[in-house]
Motif scaffolding. Sequence first.
Motif: not given
Length: 227
Positions: A33-46, A217-226
């Motif tokens: 679906s169009r909604i899941r396309e946005t999630v797929r694209a967001g996950r690919d970018r993340m 519908f995808y929103i996520s933030e990357a964190m790094e412990l280094r």
Amino acid sequence: MPAYDQTRARIEDYFDRTATKTWERLTSDAPVSRIRETVRAGRDRMRALMLSRLPEDLRGARILDAGCGAGPATIEMAQRGAQVVAVDISPQLIDIAKRRLPTDLHKQVQFRAGDMFDPELGQFDAIIAMDSMIYYTADDIGTHLAALESRVSGPIVFTVAPRTPALMAMWYAGKAFPRSDRSPVMIPHAHPALARAAKDKGVRSTLRPVDRVTSGFYISEAMELRA
């Protein structure tokens, strides 16, 4: 850790009982679906963002893919030369990841269904955990970062649900209207509070925000412990 154990059990039940087919399609080229396309694209970018935090040449590196799901990051890291330990709470998702792994990479990947934080998994040069810690409290995340810190020589890159007004509204709605068939509720986090929780649990390295990905519908933030 009863709270962590209870959350982990809900996640395992959700992915093996309700969501396996959905995630199999979402992580493939199948029409969605169009909604899941946005999630797929967001996950690919993340995923691209998180993997950009690792060296391009991973030959000789042992990496933990914590919460590997259907295995797209596992494949890319193995293609870069890494030895990957790919762990997921869902045996069904592990089966999908195994089927999708190219034959020439089989010797570089060890799959495990179970707890991604199991100390018996050993030592690593880097750890990634994409959208697999988003259901846990700051205390739980801090506790596990402290334990993982002693087992990794390089970065721990993971994602959280950022503490935005929209996600907070969804979080409170999820608490007010629980349904047995809904997905586990994400717990939004702000970086300062999460950094304090990690420090309180004994984490010595610096926890830094990397970047945020928003795609429909995808929103996520990357964190790094280094260190």
